[in-house]
Design a protein around this motif. Structure first.
Motif: not given
Ligand code: SF4
Ligand code: SF4
Length: 185
Positions: A29-34, A36-42, A46-47, A72-75
């Motif tokens: 879940g590091t990718c999801s935690g990092t 910045p757009a996760v709040d807008y994703m279905d 990670r999922r 952004c390549y953070h993940c």
């Protein structure tokens, strides 16, 4: 001949990676935690990786996750399994356009197709044509505002009136059409 699974097809699109990098995901879940757009994703990154591995093709293609990826390549830089998640998002975009399956009402698929077709026609990006793929979804006020800004930029020579063309366009078209499964016109 055995038909490749959805998971295999996505792995094959990740040309730069050896083998199937997604099978090394530990679902930390590091990718999801990092992201910045996760709040807008279905579905979180990670999922979505878990869903690819489970061959949930329809659910993956109908999600907005990869279209909301901001590249952004953070993940990618933080993944402990060295999975290039941003590249996976690009692979899903390419696959989605190739198969012509995506969620309704998204700007991304139309924008991407318009961008590639513009490049194939002239070898260069041309903002006035690209803008038509998303401006009408933004509302009348934004449309007028963008029109005024574009006119000012054109008058100051910052935005070309006609699409610029590169030299030896036919060579360029042949090269690009070998790697992009889209027609030029
Ligand atoms: S950070 Fe890497 S290993 Fe962790 S869930 Fe995301 S893709 Fe999997
Ligand atoms: S590259 Fe995409 S998926 Fe990864 S953190 Fe950035 S926005 Fe999220």
């Amino acid at each position: 001949m055995v038909k490749p699974s959805f998971s295999d097809e996505i792995a094959n699109l990740l040309h730069a990676s050896h083998g199937n990098p997604l099978i090394t995901c530990i679902q930390c879940g590091t990718c999801s935690g990092t992201c910045p757009a996760v709040d807008y994703m279905d579905h979180t990154p990670r999922r979505i990786i878990g869903m690819i591995r489970a061959n949930l093709k329809d659910e993956v293609l109908n999600s907005n996750t990869f279209w909301y990826c901001a590249s952004c390549y953070h993940c990618t830089v933080r993944c402990p399994a060295q999975i290039d998640i941003a590249e996976t998002m690009y692979a899903l975009k390419r696959y989605s356009i190739w198969k012509r399956v995506h969620q309704e009402g998204l700007v991304g698929p139309t924008f991407s197709e318009t961008f590639v077709k513009t490049i194939l026609r002239s070898g260069r990006s041309f903002e006035p044509i690209l803008a038509t793929s998303y401006l009408f979804s933004a509302g009348v006020r934004e449309l007028i505002q963008e029109g005024v800004t574009a006119t000012k930029m054109m008058l100051k020579g910052r935005l070309p009136m006609l699409p610029p063309r590169i030299k030896r366009l036919d060579n360029f078209k042949r090269m690009v059409s070998r790697v992009i499964p889209l027609e030029a016109e």
